[in-house]
Each structure stands twice: as C-alpha cells, then as structure tokens.
Enzyme design. Structure first.
Site, PDB file in Angstrom:
ATOM      1  N   HIS A   1       0.829  -1.207   0.000  1.00 57.12           N
ATOM      2  CA  HIS A   1       0.000   0.000   0.000  1.00 57.12           C
ATOM      3  C   HIS A   1       0.864   1.259   0.000  1.00 57.12           C
ATOM      4  O   HIS A   1       1.609   1.506   0.943  1.00 57.12           O
ATOM      5  CB  HIS A   1      -0.915   0.011   1.230  1.00 57.12           C
ATOM      6  CG  HIS A   1      -2.039   0.996   1.139  1.00 57.12           C
ATOM      7  ND1 HIS A   1      -3.256   0.684   0.575  1.00 57.12           N
ATOM      8  CD2 HIS A   1      -2.127   2.287   1.514  1.00 57.12           C
ATOM      9  CE1 HIS A   1      -4.053   1.748   0.629  1.00 57.12           C
ATOM     10  NE2 HIS A   1      -3.381   2.732   1.195  1.00 57.12           N
TER      11      HIS A   1
ATOM     12  N   HIS B   1      -2.365  -3.227   4.667  1.00 57.12           N
ATOM     13  CA  HIS B   1      -1.588  -2.362   5.559  1.00 57.12           C
ATOM     14  C   HIS B   1      -2.240  -2.333   6.947  1.00 57.12           C
ATOM     15  O   HIS B   1      -2.948  -1.409   7.298  1.00 57.12           O
ATOM     16  CB  HIS B   1      -1.413  -0.953   4.984  1.00 57.12           C
ATOM     17  CG  HIS B   1      -2.679  -0.205   4.664  1.00 57.12           C
ATOM     18  ND1 HIS B   1      -3.688  -0.721   3.892  1.00 57.12           N
ATOM     19  CD2 HIS B   1      -3.094   1.048   5.006  1.00 57.12           C
ATOM     20  CE1 HIS B   1      -4.650   0.167   3.780  1.00 57.12           C
ATOM     21  NE2 HIS B   1      -4.320   1.253   4.449  1.00 57.12           N
TER      22      HIS B   1
ATOM     23  N   ASP C   1       0.223   5.487  -1.092  1.00 57.94           N
ATOM     24  CA  ASP C   1      -0.800   6.457  -1.481  1.00 57.94           C
ATOM     25  C   ASP C   1      -0.256   7.591  -2.348  1.00 57.94           C
ATOM     26  O   ASP C   1      -0.838   8.682  -2.374  1.00 57.94           O
ATOM     27  CB  ASP C   1      -1.444   7.059  -0.227  1.00 57.94           C
ATOM     28  CG  ASP C   1      -2.574   6.203   0.314  1.00 57.94           C
ATOM     29  OD1 ASP C   1      -3.536   5.957  -0.424  1.00 57.94           O
ATOM     30  OD2 ASP C   1      -2.488   5.777   1.480  1.00 57.94           O
TER      31      ASP C   1
ATOM     32  N   GLU D   1      -9.155   1.375  -2.471  1.00 57.30           N
ATOM     33  CA  GLU D   1      -9.260   1.412  -1.013  1.00 57.30           C
ATOM     34  C   GLU D   1     -10.651   1.863  -0.583  1.00 57.30           C
ATOM     35  O   GLU D   1     -10.916   3.036  -0.368  1.00 57.30           O
ATOM     36  CB  GLU D   1      -8.186   2.339  -0.425  1.00 57.30           C
ATOM     37  CG  GLU D   1      -8.064   2.213   1.080  1.00 57.30           C
ATOM     38  CD  GLU D   1      -6.896   2.997   1.640  1.00 57.30           C
ATOM     39  OE1 GLU D   1      -6.539   2.750   2.811  1.00 57.30           O
ATOM     40  OE2 GLU D   1      -6.358   3.864   0.934  1.00 57.30           O
TER      41      GLU D   1
ATOM     42  N   HIS E   1      -8.714  -1.902   7.337  1.00 55.52           N
ATOM     43  CA  HIS E   1      -9.749  -0.881   7.563  1.00 55.52           C
ATOM     44  C   HIS E   1     -11.105  -1.447   7.970  1.00 55.52           C
ATOM     45  O   HIS E   1     -11.968  -0.682   8.407  1.00 55.52           O
ATOM     46  CB  HIS E   1      -9.949   0.018   6.345  1.00 55.52           C
ATOM     47  CG  HIS E   1      -8.965   1.127   6.228  1.00 55.52           C
ATOM     48  ND1 HIS E   1      -8.987   2.234   7.046  1.00 55.52           N
ATOM     49  CD2 HIS E   1      -7.913   1.305   5.388  1.00 55.52           C
ATOM     50  CE1 HIS E   1      -7.993   3.045   6.704  1.00 55.52           C
ATOM     51  NE2 HIS E   1      -7.320   2.491   5.716  1.00 55.52           N
TER      52      HIS E   1
ATOM     53  N   ASP F   1       2.186   2.071   3.792  1.00 55.08           N
ATOM     54  CA  ASP F   1       1.253   3.200   3.788  1.00 55.08           C
ATOM     55  C   ASP F   1       1.969   4.535   3.607  1.00 55.08           C
ATOM     56  O   ASP F   1       1.533   5.562   4.118  1.00 55.08           O
ATOM     57  CB  ASP F   1       0.392   3.224   5.054  1.00 55.08           C
ATOM     58  CG  ASP F   1      -0.911   4.001   4.860  1.00 55.08           C
ATOM     59  OD1 ASP F   1      -1.235   4.354   3.718  1.00 55.08           O
ATOM     60  OD2 ASP F   1      -1.597   4.270   5.863  1.00 55.08           O
TER      61      ASP F   1
ATOM     62  N   HIS G   1     -13.216   1.870   3.820  1.00 53.23           N
ATOM     63  CA  HIS G   1     -12.161   2.739   4.342  1.00 53.23           C
ATOM     64  C   HIS G   1     -12.575   3.093   5.771  1.00 53.23           C
ATOM     65  O   HIS G   1     -12.923   2.204   6.548  1.00 53.23           O
ATOM     66  CB  HIS G   1     -11.932   3.957   3.445  1.00 53.23           C
ATOM     67  CG  HIS G   1     -10.696   4.720   3.806  1.00 53.23           C
ATOM     68  ND1 HIS G   1     -10.716   6.017   4.251  1.00 53.23           N
ATOM     69  CD2 HIS G   1      -9.392   4.338   3.838  1.00 53.23           C
ATOM     70  CE1 HIS G   1      -9.482   6.409   4.529  1.00 53.23           C
ATOM     71  NE2 HIS G   1      -8.652   5.409   4.287  1.00 53.23           N
TER      72      HIS G   1
END
Length: 395
Positions: A23, A215, A25, A126, A194, A323, A153
């Site tokens: 993961h 993650h 972003d 996500e 999540h 992350d 999420h």
C-alpha cells in the site's frame, strides 16, 4: 539501529528478494498536492521535500513491486469518477517511467518485472464506496487493472462495517458476501485492512481465495481497531492469506494512539480533514507537535509486530504494507520508501533467517496473487458474472 553488517546483508537479500509493498498512497498525494501535474512532482527527481516516494528512494529501499492505492475519500462525491482518475494517474506514472516501472496484472508479471529489474506496479482500490454498490463497476475496475479492493475505508458502507465507525450491518450484509464471491470469481484480492473485526470474520467465512491485509498490524501489540485481532491472524493459514504490517505510528505504538486522537481533533477544529497532508495541513500538524511532543515509533516497534504476527499466523502469512504518502508521520528509520533495509536488518539481528525474510518481502505476496488467479479460473468455469443488486439481496 541495526548494525552496518546487518544492513549490508539486508541489502543483499533485497537484491534477490525485493519488497512487495501492499500500500502506497502516492496517487492521492499527487491529487492533493498538484492535481496530478506530474511535471510538478517528477518522481525521477528528489521529492523528499514533498513526498515519501520517488524512484531513487524506491530503488534504495529495495522495492520490487508496489501496490499503488487508487484511494478516494469515502465522503467524496463522485467516488467512482475519482477512482478512475486515480487509476489514470498510475497509468501515467507507468508510461512516463518505463525504465523503472512495469505494469503488472498477475503473479507472473511480477516475476517478469523482477527479472527485468523494474518495479512491478499493481493497483488496489481502497474502500467499497469506489464501486457504488455495483458489481458491474467492480468488474470494470478489475478490467482496468485493479487487483485488490479494501472492503471499506474509515466509514461504513451499505454492505460492510468499518473498523473506525459504529457497527451498522454487523460485518458483511448479504450483498457484501456477494461482493466477496464476485471478487473471488474475478481474481481480485479481498483486502481486509480498515474493516471491522466482524467484517474480517465474515469475509474469511465466505472467501474461497486467500485474503490480504494490505496495511494492518497486530492488535495484541497495539490496541487500535485498525489492527488485526489474534483470532483472525490464526485463521490465515487455513485461508492462505497474508497480513502486511503497516508502519503508521498510530497503529503500531500504543502511546501514539491517544496523541493521534488529540492531533486529529486539532485538525478538525481548524477546518482540515484529519488525513490531509497538504502543506497547509502539515503546518497545523507541526504547530500541534511543537506544543505536544509526538511519541516516536521506531524500526524496533514495527519489528515487534512482525515477531508477533509470525508467531500467531506463521511466516508464510505475513508481508509489508508501509502506507507511505498516506500518513503524516512515519517511524524513525522508516522515514520514507528507502527505509525497508533498516527493517530487514533489524529482523536479521533478531534471528530471522534469510529464508523467512524472502517470504516476508517477496514470496508470500506473489503466491497469494497467484492463488487468487487459480481460484478465479475454477470459479469462472462454474459460473458467470453476478448481476445481483444491493436492493435484491439486502432489501
């Protein structure tokens, strides 16, 4: 910090068995910072003033495959459109840097990229809000290259409960179970980061393919709802899945949990979304930190999670999902994507074997994607696409 000898050994190991990171972003950071103006954030150049990620630091970190998150906020209007823009961003990056990045859709593609010395680039959506309760949209994302979807999420959706929202449907609704089945049929990995623990258990009850946590860390080590309870970790061997430890301090260091709650509230009081990492938001973060010193996680903190996750789930069922560019703060020694050798060196110093570390960094993640492909072939031989709707199954 790890010894120089251990660092040398770590880098040598990563040359043969690079990191598959679950993961990152970067696409969302590019949206937030420069509205996808890649010229303004050319990752062929040093971007350490703005980002956790650039090509030189990915190379220094021994990253061989990256799941780029095509995340959009769950409260964002037009989530499907925004997800398509995120996918387009990843495609632009791959096209712009062909010497370094290679599009990957399968486990075989990942191995080809490794052989070529390029970074296999995969995508993960996500949050189930990205499909707008539509299995056809789920199939569309798969066709565009998305190879995992995190079921939620930070907020509940109509068919699944999030770890950080009040319980609503009690895990997965009937439509949520159908989403998991359709993901299995497609060969899209079910990502349980999540989601609420009830959702994790429901998904494991339904999925006939290995799941991932792209993650997430251990709840036994740091009691945060984003982390994985031991009873769920214990189910991974039977499922074949992989839990990819994350580096976010508020998920790995207990002292950081309370501090982060206060910092997030400070952000909201000043009109910012608590996950905002724009320069203006970071000024607010830094001002808060000056008055309230931040508890600092370290490489050792993350290694503690991996030690526990290996003990509970087994070495065949753990991985790494940093992350980066999705968090304001990182642990000391894991400041950006160049830091992975520090973690591997720490684990070497703790007695981890090179065989076990090769599973952690590369082999487990590649195996899981390949297993999902095998399940997909079997499922597609038995049934066609599902056209079920939320209204039909959930009423």
């Amino acid at each position: 910090m790890p010894s120089a000898d251990s660092l040398d050994r770590a880098r040598a190991l990563l040359a043969d068995h690079p990191v598959v990171d679950g993961h990152n972003d970067l696409p969302w950071a590019l949206r937030q910072q420069v509205r996808y103006d890649i010229d303004a954030r050319d990752i062929a150049a040093d971007q350490s003033a703005h980002l956790h990620t650039d090509l030189a630091r990915l190379r220094a970190g021994g990253v061989g495959a990256q799941f780029w998150s095509v995340y959009v906020r769950s409260d964002l209007p037009g989530a499907v459109t925004a997800t398509l823009e995120q996918i387009d961003c990843v495609r632009q990056l791959i096209a712009r840097y062909p010497a370094d990045l290679r599009a990957a859709l399968t486990a075989a593609d990942m191995e080809v990229a490794r052989g070529e010395g390029r970074i296999a680039s995969l995508m993960g959506a996500e949050g189930g809000h990205s499909i707008d309760n539509s299995l056809a949209t789920l199939r569309g994302l798969y066709e565009l290259g998305v190879r995992y979807m995190t079921l939620t999420h930070n907020d509940n959706i109509a068919w699944a409960d999030s770890a950080t929202d009040k319980p609503s449907v009690g895990g997965l609704s009937p439509f949520g179970h159908e989403v998991v089945r359709e993901m299995n049929r497609l060969g899209m990995l079910v990502d349980l980061s999540h989601v609420a623990a009830t959702t994790m258990r429901d998904a494991l009850d339904t999925s006939v393919a290995p799941v991932i946590f792209s993650h997430s860390s251990s709840r036994a080590i740091c009691d945060h709802p984003r982390n994985i309870p031991d009873d769920v970790l214990e189910r991974l061997p039977a499922n074949g899945g992989v839990a990819m430890v994350t580096f976010v301090p508020k998920f790995v260091l207990q002292a950081a949990v309370d501090w982060t709650a206060a910092a997030d509230e400070n952000m909201r009081e000043r009109g910012f979304f608590h996950l905002d990492t724009t320069p203006e938001a970071m000024k607010v973060h830094r001002a808060f930190e000056e008055s309230n010193p931040r508890p600092v996680a370290t490489v050792s903190t993350v290694a503690d999670h991996l030690d526990h996750m290996r003990e509970v789930a087994g070495v065949d069922h753990i991985g790494i999902g940093g992350d980066y560019d999705g968090t304001a703060f990182t642990p000391d020694g894991l400041d950006d994507v160049s830091g992975y050798p520090n973690l591997i060196a720490e684990l070497l110093d703790r007695g981890w074997s090179t065989t076990d570390l090769a599973k952690l960094t590369w082999q487990n993640a590649v195996r899981v994607l390949g297993a999902a492909e095998d399940v997909s072939r079997e499922e597609q031989s038995r049934r066609g696409p599902s056209n079920a709707t939320l209204e039909q199954l959930d009423g």
